[in-house]
Design a protein around this motif. Structure first.
Motif, PDB file in Angstrom:
ATOM      1  N   ILE A 118      65.768  20.596  45.923  1.00 31.24           N
ATOM      2  CA  ILE A 118      65.292  21.325  44.746  1.00 31.24           C
ATOM      3  C   ILE A 118      63.809  21.664  44.901  1.00 31.24           C
ATOM      4  CG2 ILE A 118      64.996  21.271  42.246  1.00 31.24           C
ATOM      5  CD1 ILE A 118      67.920  21.316  43.204  1.00 31.24           C
ATOM      6  N   ASP A 119      63.472  22.943  44.753  1.00 29.53           N
ATOM      7  CA  ASP A 119      62.085  23.399  44.860  1.00 29.53           C
ATOM      8  C   ASP A 119      61.368  23.388  43.511  1.00 29.53           C
ATOM      9  OD1 ASP A 119      62.033  24.236  47.733  1.00 29.53           O
ATOM     10  OD2 ASP A 119      63.591  25.616  47.045  1.00 29.53           O
ATOM     11  N   ILE A 120      62.098  23.743  42.455  1.00 33.77           N
ATOM     12  CA  ILE A 120      61.511  23.832  41.110  1.00 33.77           C
ATOM     13  C   ILE A 120      62.482  23.224  40.108  1.00 33.77           C
ATOM     14  CG2 ILE A 120      60.736  25.382  39.263  1.00 33.77           C
ATOM     15  CD1 ILE A 120      60.055  27.448  41.422  1.00 33.77           C
ATOM     16  N   VAL A 121      61.967  22.409  39.202  1.00 30.55           N
ATOM     17  CA  VAL A 121      62.726  21.992  38.026  1.00 30.55           C
ATOM     18  C   VAL A 121      62.101  22.702  36.837  1.00 30.55           C
ATOM     19  CG1 VAL A 121      63.476  20.103  36.544  1.00 30.55           C
ATOM     20  CG2 VAL A 121      63.259  19.732  39.015  1.00 30.55           C
ATOM     21  N   ALA A 122      62.833  23.657  36.269  1.00 32.38           N
ATOM     22  CA  ALA A 122      62.357  24.421  35.117  1.00 32.38           C
ATOM     23  C   ALA A 122      62.952  23.800  33.858  1.00 32.38           C
ATOM     24  CB  ALA A 122      62.760  25.886  35.243  1.00 32.38           C
ATOM     25  N   LEU A 123      62.106  23.265  33.007  1.00 30.84           N
ATOM     26  CA  LEU A 123      62.559  22.589  31.793  1.00 30.84           C
ATOM     27  C   LEU A 123      62.508  23.535  30.602  1.00 30.84           C
ATOM     28  CD1 LEU A 123      60.685  19.167  32.195  1.00 30.84           C
ATOM     29  CD2 LEU A 123      63.094  19.648  32.708  1.00 30.84           C
ATOM     30  N   PRO A 150      65.407  14.126  25.464  1.00 29.29           N
ATOM     31  CA  PRO A 150      66.073  13.186  26.373  1.00 29.29           C
ATOM     32  C   PRO A 150      67.130  13.794  27.284  1.00 29.29           C
ATOM     33  CG  PRO A 150      65.806  12.184  24.216  1.00 29.29           C
ATOM     34  CD  PRO A 150      65.360  13.603  24.077  1.00 29.29           C
ATOM     35  N   ASP A 151      67.995  14.643  26.745  1.00 29.51           N
ATOM     36  CA  ASP A 151      69.093  15.185  27.542  1.00 29.51           C
ATOM     37  C   ASP A 151      68.667  16.359  28.427  1.00 29.51           C
ATOM     38  OD1 ASP A 151      68.744  16.297  24.959  1.00 29.51           O
ATOM     39  OD2 ASP A 151      70.646  17.340  25.070  1.00 29.51           O
ATOM     40  N   HIS A 152      67.370  16.620  28.474  1.00 28.22           N
ATOM     41  CA  HIS A 152      66.865  17.716  29.304  1.00 28.22           C
ATOM     42  C   HIS A 152      65.845  17.265  30.339  1.00 28.22           C
ATOM     43  CE1 HIS A 152      68.784  20.949  26.880  1.00 28.22           C
ATOM     44  NE2 HIS A 152      68.744  19.997  25.957  1.00 28.22           N
ATOM     45  N   CYS A 153      65.153  16.152  30.099  1.00 25.67           N
ATOM     46  CA  CYS A 153      64.134  15.739  31.080  1.00 25.67           C
ATOM     47  C   CYS A 153      64.232  14.286  31.509  1.00 25.67           C
ATOM     48  CB  CYS A 153      62.727  16.032  30.560  1.00 25.67           C
ATOM     49  SG  CYS A 153      61.993  14.734  29.525  1.00 25.67           S
ATOM     50  N   TRP A 154      65.137  13.494  30.933  1.00 28.61           N
ATOM     51  CA  TRP A 154      65.193  12.086  31.313  1.00 28.61           C
ATOM     52  C   TRP A 154      65.830  11.856  32.682  1.00 28.61           C
ATOM     53  CZ3 TRP A 154      66.648   8.497  26.599  1.00 28.61           C
ATOM     54  CH2 TRP A 154      65.599   8.517  25.670  1.00 28.61           C
ATOM     55  N   GLY A 155      66.252  12.913  33.337  1.00 29.99           N
ATOM     56  CA  GLY A 155      66.828  12.781  34.670  1.00 29.99           C
ATOM     57  C   GLY A 155      65.838  13.041  35.789  1.00 29.99           C
ATOM     58  N   LEU A 156      64.544  12.936  35.513  1.00 27.57           N
ATOM     59  CA  LEU A 156      63.535  13.214  36.530  1.00 27.57           C
ATOM     60  C   LEU A 156      63.217  12.016  37.418  1.00 27.57           C
ATOM     61  CD1 LEU A 156      61.033  15.436  34.493  1.00 27.57           C
ATOM     62  CD2 LEU A 156      62.379  16.151  36.484  1.00 27.57           C
ATOM     63  N   VAL A 157      63.405  10.793  36.895  1.00 25.56           N
ATOM     64  CA  VAL A 157      63.053   9.601  37.678  1.00 25.56           C
ATOM     65  C   VAL A 157      64.192   8.592  37.651  1.00 25.56           C
ATOM     66  CG1 VAL A 157      60.580   9.909  37.218  1.00 25.56           C
ATOM     67  CG2 VAL A 157      61.934   8.393  35.740  1.00 25.56           C
ATOM     68  N   PHE A 173      67.562  23.971  36.330  1.00 17.96           N
ATOM     69  CA  PHE A 173      67.171  24.149  34.932  1.00 17.96           C
ATOM     70  C   PHE A 173      67.642  22.940  34.126  1.00 17.96           C
ATOM     71  CE2 PHE A 173      67.211  28.344  36.742  1.00 17.96           C
ATOM     72  CZ  PHE A 173      66.127  28.973  36.166  1.00 17.96           C
ATOM     73  N   ASP A 174      66.674  22.071  33.765  1.00 22.99           N
ATOM     74  CA  ASP A 174      66.922  20.823  33.051  1.00 22.99           C
ATOM     75  C   ASP A 174      67.640  19.808  33.944  1.00 22.99           C
ATOM     76  OD1 ASP A 174      65.585  21.741  30.776  1.00 22.99           O
ATOM     77  OD2 ASP A 174      67.411  22.535  29.873  1.00 22.99           O
ATOM     78  N   THR A 175      67.723  18.555  33.457  1.00 20.89           N
ATOM     79  CA  THR A 175      68.167  17.472  34.338  1.00 20.89           C
ATOM     80  C   THR A 175      69.262  16.587  33.775  1.00 20.89           C
ATOM     81  OG1 THR A 175      66.599  15.821  33.484  1.00 20.89           O
ATOM     82  CG2 THR A 175      65.790  17.307  35.226  1.00 20.89           C
ATOM     83  N   GLY A 176      69.592  16.729  32.484  1.00 21.54           N
ATOM     84  CA  GLY A 176      70.516  15.778  31.865  1.00 21.54           C
ATOM     85  C   GLY A 176      69.790  14.513  31.427  1.00 21.54           C
ATOM     86  N   VAL A 177      70.563  13.508  31.015  1.00 18.82           N
ATOM     87  CA  VAL A 177      69.977  12.295  30.433  1.00 18.82           C
ATOM     88  C   VAL A 177      69.508  11.299  31.472  1.00 18.82           C
ATOM     89  CG1 VAL A 177      71.441  12.552  28.400  1.00 18.82           C
ATOM     90  CG2 VAL A 177      72.152  11.024  30.234  1.00 18.82           C
ATOM     91  N   GLY A 178      69.869  11.498  32.729  1.00 16.48           N
ATOM     92  CA  GLY A 178      69.367  10.619  33.765  1.00 16.48           C
ATOM     93  C   GLY A 178      70.205   9.377  33.975  1.00 16.48           C
ATOM     94  N   ALA A 206      59.989  10.835  27.651  1.00 15.50           N
ATOM     95  CA  ALA A 206      59.288  11.997  28.196  1.00 15.50           C
ATOM     96  C   ALA A 206      58.081  11.552  29.010  1.00 15.50           C
ATOM     97  CB  ALA A 206      58.859  12.931  27.069  1.00 15.50           C
ATOM     98  N   HIS A 207      57.328  10.576  28.488  1.00 12.73           N
ATOM     99  CA  HIS A 207      56.154  10.062  29.201  1.00 12.73           C
ATOM    100  C   HIS A 207      56.570   9.445  30.532  1.00 12.73           C
ATOM    101  CE1 HIS A 207      52.842   7.286  30.142  1.00 12.73           C
ATOM    102  NE2 HIS A 207      52.080   8.159  29.499  1.00 12.73           N
ATOM    103  N   LYS A 208      57.608   8.632  30.500  1.00 13.30           N
ATOM    104  CA  LYS A 208      58.082   7.939  31.701  1.00 13.30           C
ATOM    105  C   LYS A 208      58.537   8.929  32.772  1.00 13.30           C
ATOM    106  CE  LYS A 208      61.869   4.806  33.079  1.00 13.30           C
ATOM    107  NZ  LYS A 208      61.065   3.706  33.662  1.00 13.30           N
ATOM    108  N   ASN A 209      59.249   9.969  32.372  1.00 16.53           N
ATOM    109  CA  ASN A 209      59.843  10.888  33.332  1.00 16.53           C
ATOM    110  C   ASN A 209      58.866  11.926  33.866  1.00 16.53           C
ATOM    111  OD1 ASN A 209      63.023  10.780  33.784  1.00 16.53           O
ATOM    112  ND2 ASN A 209      62.556   9.927  31.771  1.00 16.53           N
ATOM    113  N   LEU A 210      57.888  12.305  33.073  1.00 19.85           N
ATOM    114  CA  LEU A 210      56.960  13.341  33.514  1.00 19.85           C
ATOM    115  C   LEU A 210      55.732  12.794  34.223  1.00 19.85           C
ATOM    116  CD1 LEU A 210      57.326  15.693  30.447  1.00 19.85           C
ATOM    117  CD2 LEU A 210      57.796  16.325  32.808  1.00 19.85           C
ATOM    118  N   ALA A 211      55.340  11.554  33.928  1.00 17.14           N
ATOM    119  CA  ALA A 211      54.121  10.993  34.516  1.00 17.14           C
ATOM    120  C   ALA A 211      54.105  11.039  36.044  1.00 17.14           C
ATOM    121  CB  ALA A 211      53.909   9.566  34.016  1.00 17.14           C
ATOM    122  N   PRO A 212      55.192  10.688  36.735  1.00 21.44           N
ATOM    123  CA  PRO A 212      55.139  10.721  38.203  1.00 21.44           C
ATOM    124  C   PRO A 212      54.950  12.125  38.785  1.00 21.44           C
ATOM    125  CG  PRO A 212      56.940   9.319  37.457  1.00 21.44           C
ATOM    126  CD  PRO A 212      56.457  10.085  36.261  1.00 21.44           C
TER     127      PRO A 212
END
Length: 309
Positions: free
Chosen positions: A120-125, A130-137, A84-89, A181-187
């Motif tokens: 990890i099977d699911i990342v639920a945002l 920034p502090d919730h989804c910037w840790g995706l990439v 659940f969420d990823t931190g700032v990355g 958000a665009h950078k982290n979610l696009a992939p």
């Protein structure tokens, strides 16, 4: 290694994770590090200054600066491992540059807890700030969770990944909300599942739409064997100020009036139901209950589970 009284202090700190049972689910909380937000008077811009200072003083907290934890929950249902969420990355130009070198610790702490990012099977945002989804990439826009699908509200993705929403009058930090958000979610565009209000993401975990802080802010109700834990993201940022005065605005609310109305409603539901909470920004690990106190609530932290029954 034993520690004896000496002029040289021991500098090693405890690991940044803890684990607890929730019904049949195994839950782990890892920290991504502290966010230092500066003066509370700026962070809660519509608060009465004297009341704000008094609340902090009575809680033995500083009045000149505020720091928020980042408590990232992982739930092992036995079938799925959900983050659940990823931190700032770890990105040098966004996460670490923006929030400082003591943030971006989630993956290292996950590994210390015995959890690899590939598992990890699911990342639920809860939302795409920034502090919730910037840790995706990583720095090269590669997925940090290569085997995961993303669960998130369409409203949040549509707003924060649309670079046309950037306005010249915005601060650089607010512009970065969109770029990041665009950078982290696009992939992950091919593995995004848009969650609806009231929908289960897996058996026992249900999403609830709680817009206000962000257009599509979402909380997750996690139930197993008669126990319920609410992972509430940024519904409430501070364990004193926004519990005692849930009607106050927070600096980074998308719609402060809607955020306050949602907060008042959800806090009442959680307290009346006696549900446990996992709060993203309360002192680590952010697990506890609410108790009504006049027009607000007290925070009652749950004990850290040190051994299994």
């Amino acid at each position: 290694m034993s520690i004896q009284a000496t002029d040289a202090r021991a500098h090693a700190l405890q690991a940044g994770w803890t684990r607890f049972d929730h019904g049949a689910f195994e839950c782990t909380v890892v920290t991504d590090g502290l966010l230092h937000l500066g003066p509370p008077r700026s962070t809660f811009p519509k608060a009465d200054v004297e009341e704000l200072d008094d609340l902090l003083i009575r809680a033995f907290l500083p009045t000149e600066s505020i720091a928020l934890d980042q408590n990232i929950l992982l739930v092992n249902t036995g079938e799925q491992l959900i983050l659940f969420d990823t931190g700032v990355g770890i990105n040098a130009e966004l996460g670490v540059k923006t929030f400082g070198p003591l943030t971006g610790q989630a993956i290292a702490n996950m590994r210390a807890a015995g959890i690899e990012r590939e598992a990890i099977d699911i990342v639920a945002l809860t939302h795409t700030h920034p502090d919730h989804c910037w840790g995706l990439v990583d720095d090269n826009d590669r997925k940090l969770f290569p085997n995961a699908r993303i669960v998130v509200s369409r409203a949040d993705v549509d707003y924060w990944t649309n670079l046309d929403n950037i306005q010249a009058s915005m601060s650089d930090h607010m512009k970065d909300h969109f770029y990041g958000a665009h950078k982290n979610l696009a992939p992950y565009r091919d593995v995004i599942s848009f969650i609806e209000d009231g929908q289960e993401i897996v058996p026992g975990i249900r999403a609830h739409a709680t817009p206000g802080h962000s257009p599509g802010h979402t909380i997750y109700e996690i139930s197993s064997e008669g126990q319920t834990l609410v992972c509430w993201g940024d519904l409430c940022h501070h364990q004193v100020l926004l519990l005692q005065r849930p009607d106050w605005a927070f600096l980074f609310d998308y719609d402060s009036s809607a955020a306050a109305a949602t907060r008042v409603k959800v806090l009442d539901w959680i307290e009346k139901s006696a549900y446990q909470v996992l709060s993203y920004h309360f002192p680590f690990p952010g697990r506890g209950h609410l108790r009504r106190n006049g027009g607000g609530y007290d925070w009652l932290p749950s004990p850290i589970q040190l051994e299994r029954a």
